[in-house]
Design a protein around this motif. Structure first.
Motif, PDB file in Angstrom:
ATOM      1  N   LEU A 186     -23.319  -3.942-100.725  1.00  0.00           N
ATOM      2  CA  LEU A 186     -24.722  -3.560-100.887  1.00  0.00           C
ATOM      3  C   LEU A 186     -24.852  -2.073-100.582  1.00  0.00           C
ATOM      4  O   LEU A 186     -24.313  -1.586 -99.600  1.00  0.00           O
ATOM      5  N   GLY A 187     -25.606  -1.375-101.414  1.00  0.00           N
ATOM      6  CA  GLY A 187     -25.811   0.049-101.195  1.00  0.00           C
ATOM      7  C   GLY A 187     -24.645   0.851-101.736  1.00  0.00           C
ATOM      8  O   GLY A 187     -23.815   0.313-102.479  1.00  0.00           O
ATOM      9  N   PRO A 188     -24.592   2.108-101.401  1.00  0.00           N
ATOM     10  CA  PRO A 188     -25.426   2.795-100.425  1.00  0.00           C
ATOM     11  C   PRO A 188     -26.804   3.167-100.973  1.00  0.00           C
ATOM     12  O   PRO A 188     -26.966   3.426-102.166  1.00  0.00           O
ATOM     13  N   VAL A 189     -27.758   3.165-100.066  1.00  0.00           N
ATOM     14  CA  VAL A 189     -29.111   3.610-100.353  1.00  0.00           C
ATOM     15  C   VAL A 189     -29.457   4.613 -99.260  1.00  0.00           C
ATOM     16  O   VAL A 189     -29.270   4.332 -98.072  1.00  0.00           O
ATOM     17  N   SER A 190     -29.960   5.780 -99.652  1.00  0.00           N
ATOM     18  CA  SER A 190     -30.294   6.817 -98.679  1.00  0.00           C
ATOM     19  C   SER A 190     -31.790   7.079 -98.647  1.00  0.00           C
ATOM     20  O   SER A 190     -32.473   6.945 -99.666  1.00  0.00           O
ATOM     21  N   PHE A 191     -32.256   7.467 -97.464  1.00  0.00           N
ATOM     22  CA  PHE A 191     -33.664   7.783 -97.275  1.00  0.00           C
ATOM     23  C   PHE A 191     -33.808   8.669 -96.044  1.00  0.00           C
ATOM     24  O   PHE A 191     -32.881   8.807 -95.248  1.00  0.00           O
ATOM     25  N   ASP A 192     -34.983   9.269 -95.895  1.00  0.00           N
ATOM     26  CA  ASP A 192     -35.260  10.154 -94.770  1.00  0.00           C
ATOM     27  C   ASP A 192     -36.357   9.575 -93.893  1.00  0.00           C
ATOM     28  O   ASP A 192     -37.406   9.152 -94.402  1.00  0.00           O
ATOM     29  N   ILE A 193     -36.106   9.591 -92.590  1.00  0.00           N
ATOM     30  CA  ILE A 193     -37.145   9.260 -91.622  1.00  0.00           C
ATOM     31  C   ILE A 193     -37.577  10.579 -91.005  1.00  0.00           C
ATOM     32  O   ILE A 193     -36.798  11.258 -90.337  1.00  0.00           O
ATOM     33  N   THR A 194     -38.814  10.942 -91.275  1.00  0.00           N
ATOM     34  CA  THR A 194     -39.366  12.227 -90.857  1.00  0.00           C
ATOM     35  C   THR A 194     -40.187  12.073 -89.581  1.00  0.00           C
ATOM     36  O   THR A 194     -40.567  10.955 -89.201  1.00  0.00           O
ATOM     37  N   PRO A 195     -40.500  13.195 -88.929  1.00  0.00           N
ATOM     38  CA  PRO A 195     -41.398  13.122 -87.777  1.00  0.00           C
ATOM     39  C   PRO A 195     -42.736  12.453 -88.121  1.00  0.00           C
ATOM     40  O   PRO A 195     -43.302  11.733 -87.291  1.00  0.00           O
ATOM     41  N   ARG A 243     -27.597   4.683 -81.713  1.00  0.00           N
ATOM     42  CA  ARG A 243     -28.031   6.019 -81.306  1.00  0.00           C
ATOM     43  C   ARG A 243     -29.477   6.220 -81.731  1.00  0.00           C
ATOM     44  O   ARG A 243     -29.953   5.552 -82.650  1.00  0.00           O
ATOM     45  N   PRO A 244     -30.182   7.121 -81.063  1.00  0.00           N
ATOM     46  CA  PRO A 244     -31.608   7.306 -81.378  1.00  0.00           C
ATOM     47  C   PRO A 244     -31.859   8.074 -82.669  1.00  0.00           C
ATOM     48  O   PRO A 244     -31.002   8.825 -83.143  1.00  0.00           O
ATOM     49  N   ILE A 245     -33.033   7.854 -83.182  1.00  0.00           N
ATOM     50  CA  ILE A 245     -33.610   8.691 -84.230  1.00  0.00           C
ATOM     51  C   ILE A 245     -34.592   9.585 -83.488  1.00  0.00           C
ATOM     52  O   ILE A 245     -35.497   9.086 -82.808  1.00  0.00           O
ATOM     53  N   TRP A 246     -34.386  10.885 -83.560  1.00  0.00           N
ATOM     54  CA  TRP A 246     -35.240  11.809 -82.811  1.00  0.00           C
ATOM     55  C   TRP A 246     -36.579  11.988 -83.508  1.00  0.00           C
ATOM     56  O   TRP A 246     -36.648  12.108 -84.733  1.00  0.00           O
ATOM     57  N   ALA A 247     -37.634  12.024 -82.706  1.00  0.00           N
ATOM     58  CA  ALA A 247     -38.992  12.098 -83.241  1.00  0.00           C
ATOM     59  C   ALA A 247     -39.323  13.464 -83.814  1.00  0.00           C
ATOM     60  O   ALA A 247     -40.222  13.576 -84.645  1.00  0.00           O
ATOM     61  N   ASP A 248     -38.603  14.493 -83.401  1.00  0.00           N
ATOM     62  CA  ASP A 248     -38.947  15.859 -83.808  1.00  0.00           C
ATOM     63  C   ASP A 248     -38.088  16.406 -84.939  1.00  0.00           C
ATOM     64  O   ASP A 248     -38.134  17.597 -85.232  1.00  0.00           O
ATOM     65  N   GLU A 249     -37.285  15.564 -85.576  1.00  0.00           N
ATOM     66  CA  GLU A 249     -36.462  16.043 -86.685  1.00  0.00           C
ATOM     67  C   GLU A 249     -36.355  14.975 -87.768  1.00  0.00           C
ATOM     68  O   GLU A 249     -36.546  13.789 -87.504  1.00  0.00           O
ATOM     69  N   THR A 250     -36.038  15.409 -88.962  1.00  0.00           N
ATOM     70  CA  THR A 250     -35.822  14.475 -90.066  1.00  0.00           C
ATOM     71  C   THR A 250     -34.410  13.918 -89.961  1.00  0.00           C
ATOM     72  O   THR A 250     -33.454  14.667 -89.796  1.00  0.00           O
ATOM     73  N   THR A 251     -34.307  12.611 -90.038  1.00  0.00           N
ATOM     74  CA  THR A 251     -33.015  11.940 -89.989  1.00  0.00           C
ATOM     75  C   THR A 251     -32.722  11.359 -91.362  1.00  0.00           C
ATOM     76  O   THR A 251     -33.484  10.539 -91.867  1.00  0.00           O
ATOM     77  N   HIS A 252     -31.621  11.815 -91.954  1.00  0.00           N
ATOM     78  CA  HIS A 252     -31.173  11.276 -93.238  1.00  0.00           C
ATOM     79  C   HIS A 252     -30.360  10.021 -92.926  1.00  0.00           C
ATOM     80  O   HIS A 252     -29.413  10.062 -92.151  1.00  0.00           O
ATOM     81  N   VAL A 253     -30.749   8.899 -93.510  1.00  0.00           N
ATOM     82  CA  VAL A 253     -30.127   7.610 -93.233  1.00  0.00           C
ATOM     83  C   VAL A 253     -29.502   7.082 -94.525  1.00  0.00           C
ATOM     84  O   VAL A 253     -30.117   7.157 -95.587  1.00  0.00           O
ATOM     85  N   THR A 254     -28.295   6.540 -94.395  1.00  0.00           N
ATOM     86  CA  THR A 254     -27.664   5.845 -95.512  1.00  0.00           C
ATOM     87  C   THR A 254     -27.416   4.409 -95.084  1.00  0.00           C
ATOM     88  O   THR A 254     -26.824   4.163 -94.027  1.00  0.00           O
ATOM     89  N   ALA A 255     -27.915   3.479 -95.873  1.00  0.00           N
ATOM     90  CA  ALA A 255     -27.793   2.053 -95.574  1.00  0.00           C
ATOM     91  C   ALA A 255     -26.782   1.416 -96.517  1.00  0.00           C
ATOM     92  O   ALA A 255     -26.829   1.637 -97.734  1.00  0.00           O
ATOM     93  N   THR A 256     -25.875   0.652 -95.934  1.00  0.00           N
ATOM     94  CA  THR A 256     -24.884  -0.101 -96.702  1.00  0.00           C
ATOM     95  C   THR A 256     -24.798  -1.500 -96.110  1.00  0.00           C
ATOM     96  O   THR A 256     -25.362  -1.778 -95.057  1.00  0.00           O
ATOM     97  N   GLY A 257     -24.079  -2.369 -96.770  1.00  0.00           N
ATOM     98  CA  GLY A 257     -23.924  -3.715 -96.233  1.00  0.00           C
ATOM     99  C   GLY A 257     -23.093  -4.583 -97.144  1.00  0.00           C
ATOM    100  O   GLY A 257     -22.456  -4.094 -98.090  1.00  0.00           O
ATOM    101  N   SER A 258     -23.130  -5.880 -96.840  1.00  0.00           N
ATOM    102  CA  SER A 258     -22.437  -6.856 -97.681  1.00  0.00           C
ATOM    103  C   SER A 258     -23.016  -8.241 -97.440  1.00  0.00           C
ATOM    104  O   SER A 258     -23.567  -8.520 -96.368  1.00  0.00           O
ATOM    105  N   ILE A 259     -22.894  -9.082 -98.452  1.00  0.00           N
ATOM    106  CA  ILE A 259     -23.301 -10.478 -98.306  1.00  0.00           C
ATOM    107  C   ILE A 259     -22.196 -11.182 -97.524  1.00  0.00           C
ATOM    108  O   ILE A 259     -21.040 -11.172 -97.936  1.00  0.00           O
ATOM    109  N   VAL A 260     -22.540 -11.772 -96.391  1.00  0.00           N
ATOM    110  CA  VAL A 260     -21.567 -12.435 -95.524  1.00  0.00           C
ATOM    111  C   VAL A 260     -21.310 -13.853 -96.001  1.00  0.00           C
ATOM    112  O   VAL A 260     -20.172 -14.256 -96.196  1.00  0.00           O
ATOM    113  N   LYS A 261     -22.401 -14.615 -96.192  1.00  0.00           N
ATOM    114  CA  LYS A 261     -22.221 -15.997 -96.645  1.00  0.00           C
ATOM    115  C   LYS A 261     -23.508 -16.563 -97.205  1.00  0.00           C
ATOM    116  O   LYS A 261     -24.596 -16.065 -96.962  1.00  0.00           O
ATOM    117  N   LYS A 262     -23.314 -17.628 -97.995  1.00  0.00           N
ATOM    118  CA  LYS A 262     -24.403 -18.453 -98.510  1.00  0.00           C
ATOM    119  C   LYS A 262     -24.205 -19.832 -97.889  1.00  0.00           C
ATOM    120  O   LYS A 262     -23.066 -20.280 -97.760  1.00  0.00           O
TER     121      LYS A 262
END
Length: 149
Positions: free
Chosen positions: A28-37, A96-115
């Motif tokens: 799954l992914g990667p999908v990227s996004f930004d978490i801003t202040p 680890r934290p996401i700091w409130a005073d800066e933009t954090t670029h996040v990349t999300a990945t994953g996998s299907i574990v089971k059905k």
């Protein structure tokens, strides 16, 4: 600033994925996004969280669950949601934290574990990793949801 609605389909906005289509082991992914202040502040306000509870060595961090609105992005990008999905379980580990005073670029990945089926209901379990722009994990999750037929 990336809002969850910018990167994940909403139930009913596109044809949903039936249970039979999910494949164990599927990346799954990667999908990227930004978490801003601004998103951090908006989340504090919407969740009525006390920012004073999220100081790390005197520095303001976001409430770690600011990631929750983005939680399903990796799975929904690959498998658009069918109407009626119900979240059953969630384990999250914050690294680890996401700091409130800066933009954090996040990349999300994953996998299907089971059905699996339980009491006549069909479930999908998937694992996700949310990492910063240095590849360091911010949070890891294990999520199980029910897919109606």
């Amino acid at each position: 600033m990336t809002r969850p609605s910018d990167i994940k389909p909403r139930e009913g906005s596109v044809p949903g994925t039936p249970y039979a289509v999910f494949a164990e082991g599927q990346a799954l992914g990667p999908v990227s996004f930004d978490i801003t202040p601004e998103i951090v502040e908006e989340y504090f306000h919407a969740s009525q969280a006390d920012p004073a509870l999220y100081l790390v060595d005197g520095r303001q961090a976001a409430a770690p669950n600011v990631l929750l609105p983005y939680m399903t992005v990796p799975v929904y990008q690959t498998y658009p949601p069918i109407q009626g999905i119900v979240m059953a379980e969630l384990e999250m580990k914050w690294q680890r934290p996401i700091w409130a005073d800066e933009t954090t670029h996040v990349t999300a990945t994953g996998s299907i574990v089971k059905k699996f089926e339980k009491r006549g209901r069909k479930y999908i379990q998937w694992r996700g990793v949310f990492a910063n722009d240095k590849g360091q994990p911010i949070a890891e999750l294990l999520n199980t949801f029910h897919v109606p037929e």
